[in-house]
Design an enzyme around this catalytic site. Structure first.
Site, mmCIF file in Angstrom:
data_model
loop_
_atom_site.group_PDB
_atom_site.id
_atom_site.type_symbol
_atom_site.label_atom_id
_atom_site.label_comp_id
_atom_site.label_asym_id
_atom_site.label_seq_id
_atom_site.Cartn_x
_atom_site.Cartn_y
_atom_site.Cartn_z
ATOM 1 N N PRO A 157 -4.009 8.721 2.746
ATOM 2 C CA PRO A 157 -4.651 8.886 4.049
ATOM 3 C C PRO A 157 -5.608 10.075 4.098
ATOM 4 C CG PRO A 157 -2.353 8.350 4.337
ATOM 5 C CD PRO A 157 -2.554 8.551 2.869
ATOM 6 N N CYS A 158 -6.784 9.843 4.693
ATOM 7 C CA CYS A 158 -7.824 10.873 4.694
ATOM 8 C C CYS A 158 -7.823 11.815 5.898
ATOM 9 C CB CYS A 158 -9.197 10.231 4.562
ATOM 10 S SG CYS A 158 -9.603 9.109 5.911
ATOM 11 N N PRO A 159 -7.202 11.473 7.066
ATOM 12 C CA PRO A 159 -7.289 12.373 8.216
ATOM 13 C C PRO A 159 -6.907 13.827 7.953
ATOM 14 C CG PRO A 159 -6.436 10.266 8.930
ATOM 15 C CD PRO A 159 -6.524 10.207 7.415
#
Length: 386
Positions: free
Chosen positions: A88-90
């Site tokens: 996940p990039c957040p």
């Protein structure tokens, strides 16, 4: 053209709608499992993989990675060739709070634990450019946590670079940070090569065929005039801005923030929403003939991401669009996968040759009694008795 029998296996975490999986599949990997938690993305993977002879043996596993047990894969340590995933990039995105390792959504530790348990020959991790770019907010985390754990597990970093999708034939600006690490016996054969120089694939070129069909199928008496108007505008521009999938917590799908919408407008496309597919067209004025130009359909957004046209997306329009917007462009994954396979092939060949040399190596001859190199203790005894 018949696809060659894949020699190398892979398992992918956070598989999403399959962008990275498609690229690695085209590179020549045989997927054993695609692991994803989102129900719509899992449905998309099932729709494309299950029953497809080219993906024979690939399982789609709907799992929460934080609770996943690698034993479920039935693999012995060292048996797998590639463990890949887009964590996940957040936690690292400039659009978020950039909490990094303090963000509960950070799955790097989970990915690294899987690496340590499975001992794959190669590791590929994809994330946003913010993880690598100045200010060096995440440098300590990269070097002292991620890279350190990989080194401790016996891996060599082949590279950690920002790759731009439009350099790989994708009609979109989409920079992604890609990490490749391999066990030492394979890493020494890894050769980084820049993307081949090629003309940019523009939005006008990529969408011309599908856009023409949409206008024609609308049945509008002036469809050709509207299509040519769009094409004229689109040809003034180049590649698209970065598609964004957005969050489940916020409204319906659109083509991104204000700056992105303005960039789309210069390409003749309205970014204020996503259109229905031609077969589901209900409001032509909204989807095709608005003042700002036509809106993109989900399938057209997928073309902008570099997906093959026969890849199907499940779920309603907003859920399907989010899958596309959050995907990793397949052509980029394919290029990286081909480099990994080249190193695996060379490393495997070198190990087999070394093993063969050892197997057929003749033992050193034993010295015969009385020879110069033999046991001379008897001579010493005789001398002592004389």
């Amino acid at each position: 053209m018949t696809r060659a029998e894949p020699k190398f296996t892979s398992v992918e975490i956070c598989a999403g709608a399959g962008g990275q999986a498609v690229g690695l599949h085209e590179a020549g990997f045989r997927h054993l499992a695609l692991i994803e938690i989102d129900e719509h993305a899992c449905a998309t993977l099932e729709s494309n993989v299950t029953g497809n002879p080219e993906w024979d043996g690939c399982k789609v596993l709907k799992r929460d990675l934080t609770e996943f047990k690698v034993d479920e894969l039935g693999l012995k340590p060292g048996e797998l060739d590639l463990l890949a995933g887009g964590v996940p990039c957040p936690p690292f995105s400039a659009a978020g709070k950039q909490l990094g390792e303090d963000d509960e959504r950070d799955l790097f530790p989970t990915m690294l634990s899987m690496v340590e348990a499975l001992r794959p020959k190669a590791v590929m991790i994809e994330n946003v450019r913010g993880l690598l770019e100045p200010p060096e907010k995440f440098s300590r985390y990269r070097e002292e946590v991620i890279e350190h754990r990989l080194r401790e597990a016996g891996y060599v970093k082949c590279y950690w670079k920002i790759l731009e999708a439009c350099d790989y034939g994708v009609p979109q600006l989409r920079p992604r940070a890609i990490l490749v690490a391999m066990l030492k016996e394979y890493a020494e054969y890894f050769e980084w090569t820049e993307a081949k120089t090629r003309p940019l694939l523009t939005v006008a070129e990529a969408l011309a065929s599908s856009m023409r069909k949409r206008f024609k199928d609308s049945g509008h008496p002036q469809w050709k005039t509207f299509y040519e108007r769009w094409l004229t505008e689109a040809e003034k521009g180049s590649v698209a801005p970065t598609l964004v999938g957005g969050s489940k917590k916020h409204g319906g799908a659109d083509l991104g923030p204000t700056r992105a919408k303005e960039a789309w407008r210069k390409l003749g496309v309205c970014g204020l929403g996503v259109a229905n597919e031609p077969k589901d067209l209900k409001d032509p004025d909204r989807d095709l003939f608005g003042e700002r130009g036509p809106k993109l359909t989900v399938s057209q957004a997928a073309i902008i991401q570099g997906f093959p046209e026969d890849w199907k997306f499940e779920g309603r329009k907003t859920a399907a669009y989010r899958q596309v917007g959050n995907a990793f462009p397949p052509p980029v994954a394919q290029a990286v996968g081909e480099q990994i396979i080249a190193a695996l092939e060379k490393g495997t060949k070198a190990l087999a040759a070394a093993q063969s040399d050892t197997l057929f190596e003749l033992p050193a001859p034993s010295a015969s009694p009385g020879s110069e190199l033999g046991d001379r203790s008897g001579d010493r005894e005789c001398a002592a008795m004389s």
